[in-house]
Write a protein that holds these residues in place. Sequence first.
Motif, PDB file in Angstrom:
ATOM      1  N   PHE A   1      17.248  44.645 -27.459  1.00  0.00           N
ATOM      2  CA  PHE A   1      15.830  44.345 -27.308  1.00  0.00           C
ATOM      3  C   PHE A   1      15.613  43.207 -26.309  1.00  0.00           C
ATOM      4  CE2 PHE A   1      12.079  41.900 -28.671  1.00  0.00           C
ATOM      5  CZ  PHE A   1      11.109  42.881 -28.530  1.00  0.00           C
ATOM      6  N   VAL A   2      16.436  42.154 -26.389  1.00  0.00           N
ATOM      7  CA  VAL A   2      16.297  41.024 -25.463  1.00  0.00           C
ATOM      8  C   VAL A   2      16.590  41.454 -24.026  1.00  0.00           C
ATOM      9  CG1 VAL A   2      17.246  38.772 -24.841  1.00  0.00           C
ATOM     10  CG2 VAL A   2      16.736  39.275 -27.223  1.00  0.00           C
ATOM     11  N   MET A   3      17.662  42.239 -23.840  1.00  0.00           N
ATOM     12  CA  MET A   3      17.987  42.702 -22.492  1.00  0.00           C
ATOM     13  C   MET A   3      16.902  43.615 -21.945  1.00  0.00           C
ATOM     14  SD  MET A   3      22.119  43.300 -22.440  1.00  0.00           S
ATOM     15  CE  MET A   3      22.184  44.271 -23.949  1.00  0.00           C
ATOM     16  N   LYS A   4      16.316  44.435 -22.820  1.00  0.00           N
ATOM     17  CA  LYS A   4      15.233  45.313 -22.386  1.00  0.00           C
ATOM     18  C   LYS A   4      14.024  44.494 -21.915  1.00  0.00           C
ATOM     19  CE  LYS A   4      12.922  49.176 -22.020  1.00  0.00           C
ATOM     20  NZ  LYS A   4      13.205  50.148 -20.927  1.00  0.00           N
ATOM     21  N   LYS A   5      13.712  43.429 -22.636  1.00  0.00           N
ATOM     22  CA  LYS A   5      12.601  42.580 -22.227  1.00  0.00           C
ATOM     23  C   LYS A   5      12.878  41.849 -20.916  1.00  0.00           C
ATOM     24  CE  LYS A   5       9.366  43.049 -25.316  1.00  0.00           C
ATOM     25  NZ  LYS A   5       7.999  43.502 -24.933  1.00  0.00           N
ATOM     26  N   MET A   6      14.146  41.501 -20.696  1.00  0.00           N
ATOM     27  CA  MET A   6      14.502  40.767 -19.483  1.00  0.00           C
ATOM     28  C   MET A   6      14.408  41.624 -18.230  1.00  0.00           C
ATOM     29  SD  MET A   6      17.750  38.553 -20.894  1.00  0.00           S
ATOM     30  CE  MET A   6      18.130  37.891 -19.281  1.00  0.00           C
ATOM     31  N   ILE A   7      14.630  42.922 -18.371  1.00  0.00           N
ATOM     32  CA  ILE A   7      14.643  43.784 -17.186  1.00  0.00           C
ATOM     33  C   ILE A   7      13.386  44.630 -17.080  1.00  0.00           C
ATOM     34  CG2 ILE A   7      17.147  43.911 -17.149  1.00  0.00           C
ATOM     35  CD1 ILE A   7      16.983  46.598 -18.477  1.00  0.00           C
ATOM     36  N   SER A   8      12.425  44.446 -17.993  1.00  0.00           N
ATOM     37  CA  SER A   8      11.168  45.188 -17.935  1.00  0.00           C
ATOM     38  C   SER A   8      10.097  44.313 -17.312  1.00  0.00           C
ATOM     39  CB  SER A   8      10.739  45.638 -19.341  1.00  0.00           C
ATOM     40  OG  SER A   8      11.693  46.523 -19.880  1.00  0.00           O
ATOM     41  N   PHE A   9       9.466  44.819 -16.269  1.00  0.00           N
ATOM     42  CA  PHE A   9       8.436  44.081 -15.556  1.00  0.00           C
ATOM     43  C   PHE A   9       7.146  44.891 -15.590  1.00  0.00           C
ATOM     44  CE2 PHE A   9      12.503  42.964 -13.719  1.00  0.00           C
ATOM     45  CZ  PHE A   9      12.476  41.582 -13.723  1.00  0.00           C
ATOM     46  N   LYS A  10       6.050  44.235 -15.938  1.00  0.00           N
ATOM     47  CA  LYS A  10       4.754  44.885 -15.965  1.00  0.00           C
ATOM     48  C   LYS A  10       4.028  44.590 -14.659  1.00  0.00           C
ATOM     49  CE  LYS A  10       0.581  45.375 -18.758  1.00  0.00           C
ATOM     50  NZ  LYS A  10      -0.152  44.902 -19.940  1.00  0.00           N
ATOM     51  N   ILE A  11       3.699  45.646 -13.940  1.00  0.00           N
ATOM     52  CA  ILE A  11       3.039  45.499 -12.632  1.00  0.00           C
ATOM     53  C   ILE A  11       1.545  45.710 -12.800  1.00  0.00           C
ATOM     54  CG2 ILE A  11       2.959  46.342 -10.267  1.00  0.00           C
ATOM     55  CD1 ILE A  11       5.792  47.357 -10.641  1.00  0.00           C
TER      56      ILE A  11
ATOM     57  N   LYS B   1       3.133  51.237  -6.116  1.00  0.00           N
ATOM     58  CA  LYS B   1       4.292  52.122  -6.162  1.00  0.00           C
ATOM     59  C   LYS B   1       5.471  51.512  -5.420  1.00  0.00           C
ATOM     60  CE  LYS B   1       5.760  56.820  -5.035  1.00  0.00           C
ATOM     61  NZ  LYS B   1       5.360  58.122  -4.429  1.00  0.00           N
ATOM     62  N   MET B   2       5.214  50.934  -4.248  1.00  0.00           N
ATOM     63  CA  MET B   2       6.279  50.295  -3.482  1.00  0.00           C
ATOM     64  C   MET B   2       6.871  49.107  -4.233  1.00  0.00           C
ATOM     65  SD  MET B   2       6.072  48.837   0.411  1.00  0.00           S
ATOM     66  CE  MET B   2       5.348  50.394   0.956  1.00  0.00           C
ATOM     67  N   MET B   3       5.992  48.317  -4.865  1.00  0.00           N
ATOM     68  CA  MET B   3       6.478  47.176  -5.642  1.00  0.00           C
ATOM     69  C   MET B   3       7.297  47.649  -6.833  1.00  0.00           C
ATOM     70  SD  MET B   3       6.681  43.931  -6.026  1.00  0.00           S
ATOM     71  CE  MET B   3       5.465  43.345  -4.832  1.00  0.00           C
ATOM     72  N   ARG B   4       6.881  48.733  -7.470  1.00  0.00           N
ATOM     73  CA  ARG B   4       7.619  49.271  -8.615  1.00  0.00           C
ATOM     74  C   ARG B   4       9.019  49.734  -8.208  1.00  0.00           C
ATOM     75  NH1 ARG B   4       4.313  52.892  -9.645  1.00  0.00           N
ATOM     76  NH2 ARG B   4       2.891  51.658 -10.893  1.00  0.00           N
ATOM     77  N   GLU B   5       9.104  50.416  -7.069  1.00  0.00           N
ATOM     78  CA  GLU B   5      10.414  50.877  -6.596  1.00  0.00           C
ATOM     79  C   GLU B   5      11.302  49.699  -6.191  1.00  0.00           C
ATOM     80  OE1 GLU B   5      11.546  53.884  -6.685  1.00  0.00           O
ATOM     81  OE2 GLU B   5       9.696  54.725  -7.484  1.00  0.00           O
ATOM     82  N   LYS B   6      10.697  48.668  -5.614  1.00  0.00           N
ATOM     83  CA  LYS B   6      11.475  47.492  -5.226  1.00  0.00           C
ATOM     84  C   LYS B   6      12.034  46.773  -6.449  1.00  0.00           C
ATOM     85  CE  LYS B   6      11.120  43.286  -2.424  1.00  0.00           C
ATOM     86  NZ  LYS B   6      10.212  42.452  -1.589  1.00  0.00           N
ATOM     87  N   ILE B   7      11.211  46.635  -7.487  1.00  0.00           N
ATOM     88  CA  ILE B   7      11.677  45.992  -8.713  1.00  0.00           C
ATOM     89  C   ILE B   7      12.770  46.829  -9.376  1.00  0.00           C
ATOM     90  CG2 ILE B   7      10.967  45.386 -11.061  1.00  0.00           C
ATOM     91  CD1 ILE B   7       8.315  44.476  -9.913  1.00  0.00           C
ATOM     92  N   LYS B   8      12.613  48.148  -9.334  1.00  0.00           N
ATOM     93  CA  LYS B   8      13.636  49.021  -9.917  1.00  0.00           C
ATOM     94  C   LYS B   8      14.972  48.863  -9.198  1.00  0.00           C
ATOM     95  CE  LYS B   8      14.539  53.877 -10.987  1.00  0.00           C
ATOM     96  NZ  LYS B   8      14.005  55.277 -10.871  1.00  0.00           N
ATOM     97  N   ALA B   9      14.931  48.735  -7.866  1.00  0.00           N
ATOM     98  CA  ALA B   9      16.167  48.558  -7.103  1.00  0.00           C
ATOM     99  C   ALA B   9      16.814  47.205  -7.395  1.00  0.00           C
ATOM    100  CB  ALA B   9      15.879  48.702  -5.614  1.00  0.00           C
ATOM    101  N   LEU B  10      15.990  46.162  -7.507  1.00  0.00           N
ATOM    102  CA  LEU B  10      16.543  44.834  -7.752  1.00  0.00           C
ATOM    103  C   LEU B  10      17.101  44.684  -9.171  1.00  0.00           C
ATOM    104  CD1 LEU B  10      13.862  42.615  -5.957  1.00  0.00           C
ATOM    105  CD2 LEU B  10      16.164  43.158  -5.160  1.00  0.00           C
ATOM    106  N   SER B  11      16.513  45.406 -10.132  1.00  0.00           N
ATOM    107  CA  SER B  11      16.968  45.267 -11.526  1.00  0.00           C
ATOM    108  C   SER B  11      17.917  46.382 -11.960  1.00  0.00           C
ATOM    109  CB  SER B  11      15.750  45.266 -12.457  1.00  0.00           C
ATOM    110  OG  SER B  11      15.034  46.485 -12.352  1.00  0.00           O
ATOM    111  N   SER B  12      18.388  47.198 -11.008  1.00  0.00           N
ATOM    112  CA  SER B  12      19.270  48.307 -11.388  1.00  0.00           C
ATOM    113  C   SER B  12      20.610  47.801 -11.927  1.00  0.00           C
ATOM    114  CB  SER B  12      19.498  49.215 -10.177  1.00  0.00           C
ATOM    115  OG  SER B  12      20.061  48.484  -9.104  1.00  0.00           O
ATOM    116  N   GLU B  13      21.132  46.713 -11.365  1.00  0.00           N
ATOM    117  CA  GLU B  13      22.401  46.172 -11.853  1.00  0.00           C
ATOM    118  C   GLU B  13      22.268  45.671 -13.288  1.00  0.00           C
ATOM    119  OE1 GLU B  13      25.682  42.719 -10.663  1.00  0.00           O
ATOM    120  OE2 GLU B  13      23.891  43.047  -9.443  1.00  0.00           O
TER     121      GLU B  13
END
Length: 325
Positions: free
Chosen positions: A315-325, A251-263
């Motif tokens: 679709f490309v941008m979605k793949k670039m900012i989607s991370f599977k944890i 959960k912590m890693m997910r929130e960290k990735i969300k904060a880093l990829s928000s821009e």
Amino acid sequence: MLTIILIGFLGFVTIAGLGFAFVGGGDSAETAVKRARAFTDTETKRAKSKPTREATAESRRREIVNKLKDAEKQERKARITLRNRLQQAGLSGDASKFWIISAVIAVAVAGFLLMIGQKPLVALGVAFAASFGLPRWAIAFMAARRTKKFTEEFANAVDVIIRGIKSGLPVHDCLKIIGRESPAPLGPLFQRLVENVGMGMTLEQGLEKMYESMPTPELRFFTIVVGIQQKTGGNLAEALSNLTVVLRARKMMREKIKALSSEATASAGIIGSLPPGVMTIVSLTTPAYMETMFTDPRGHLMLLGGALWMATGVFVMKKMISFKI
């Protein structure tokens, strides 16, 4: 003469005795070797018959890997099946209602476009896109929101089980507490799990049934831990404590990735919405300027090409900012 013979005989016996004592007889040496071999063979048989800790740990790791592979296959299957998608969104698994609603949306959109003077071909294409994409987008949005609520409360539910086991409660009573006290969707799902176990299912089978309507990695980890503990034994409270550490770290890693990829997420949303937004504003302010795009065949080709390029970019941008944890 007899004295000399006696002294010689005694000397021979003394030397032979000392040699036998230091060197040892052949029979005793062979006996010792046989005993050593027999002891070694016995230890080898014991080692083969009784698995070591390393072998047990390796077998557990293989079992966990196999279960994770099965879970990945089930999750992939759940993404494809419409019935499972509806269950993930918290809706009934009746696909006929979904198709009826999609058909109603298509008729409504096509009728509205024909009423405002659009060509039948354009109305048909927009109606198909609306009926095919809008309901699925709504289901995906509802499923993602429901999964997020479940994941946020799942670690707390596992803590309830840990505290209950340490205080002496059985696992079934802990599940009842979770189903009664936890908010939706966690509480109703555990309540259904308790009902399935009460009807004769094993706990592992009930968790597999629960995984069909909520295919999350956290629930799969919990199912694997419970299944292995039922087969091999061990301290369930300790295993679940380790699981809660992993769940909170995820959960912590997910929130960290969300904060880093928000821009990047905001940029993708703005860039993706600019062309259709500008097109809509121009169509409302100066309809004659955009009319050619909808009446001329070349405009139709340009709109089709622009839609394809936009879809590819999104679709490309979605793949670039989607991370599977």
